[in-house]
Design a protein around this motif. Structure first.
Motif: not given
Length: 280
Positions: A54-61, A159-160, A191-197
């Protein structure tokens, strides 16, 4: 495991310069992740499904298809405490760049910090209401979401999300009607922590696959050449909309756009690439 984009030295210099006067961000003023869209905008901008766990998805292209679409993106950077520098005459905006994009009829995505929108509300509103452009989130403070990110001060995990939400509040207050649910990490560091936050914020994180090298560059031809050499179908190009820190960008764009069009490319917004990715 920290997942980090290692950009060219110029980008590192930009991160350091943009935090020279940084201070701890104030408490958040908003609870909603992004403003409700107006009737004129799509009710549900395309986003990617959450990643593993369920982590924030990341789009690169976007898709590498025969449809040669490319997204030019521009980071409008300003840190939480650079108001004094702006008052002293330093320009963190770049009206000539925006005018050139309009004259060339280039669709683009502007990743804006909340502090930038507060400093230049009329420009933020003009960009946000122009159908050529879309505004996306580059944080409020331009602080890093991981440690060891090009010298940027680091946000704590708690705080993120509030920093992202505060940027959306700044956009609303500037008159940007429909900021997109896309977020670009300062410095590209996450990192994973940021994506989870950021999962509760409901944003899609947007990275890139082409670094322009425009930070502090004075040779527009060198910037243009780097972009032209790197672009592929579906590419996301990272550039800057910050006059003092990226003075050659507008001149580079005037070379990049006609040359890519001659090669059969068309310019789209990030939302269009994400929408195409979801269908592929």
């Amino acid at each position: 495991m920290i997942i980090r984009v290692r950009q060219v030295a110029a980008v590192c210099a930009l991160g350091a310069a943009l935090t020279a006067c940084a201070a701890t961000p104030q408490a958040p003023r908003a609870k909603a992740a992004h403003p409700a869209p107006s009737a004129a905008a799509p009710s549900h901008p395309p986003t990617l499904a959450p990643g593993p766990a369920g982590l924030t998805p990341v789009f690169k292209h976007g898709p590498r298809t025969a449809d040669k679409a490319v997204a030019l993106t521009f980071d409008a950077d300003m840190t939480a405490d650079q108001g004094a520098r702006a008052a002293a005459g330093e320009r963190f905006d770049n009206p000539r760049l925006i005018a050139t994009l309009r004259a060339l009829k280039v669709q683009a995505t502007v990743f804006m910090t909340g502090r930038w929108a507060e400093e230049y509300p009329a420009e933020a509103r003009s960009i946000g209401r122009d159908p050529l452009f879309e505004v996306a989130n580059h944080s409020y403070s331009h602080y890093a979401f991981t440690g060891d990110c090009y010298g940027l001060p680091t946000l704590s995990e708690d705080r993120m999300r509030s920093d992202v939400e505060r940027a959306y509040t700044a956009f609303r207050e500037a008159g940007v009607p429909d900021a997109m649910p896309y977020f670009r990490f300062p410095g590209g560091c996450y990192d994973r922590t940021a994506l989870k936050a950021l999962t509760p914020a409901g944003v899609t994180a947007v990275q890139w696959d082409v670094v322009s090298g425009d930070a502090f560059a004075t040779d527009a031809d060198a910037v243009a050449s780097q972009v032209l050499e790197g672009v592929r179908p579906g590419s996301v190009v990272v550039m800057h909309c910050t006059r003092s820190a990226a003075p050659a960008t507008e001149r580079a764009v005037r070379r990049i756009v006609p040359e890519l069009r001659a090669r059969g490319y068309r310019f789209v917004k990030v939302s269009q690439l994400i929408g195409a990715k979801g269908l592929s």
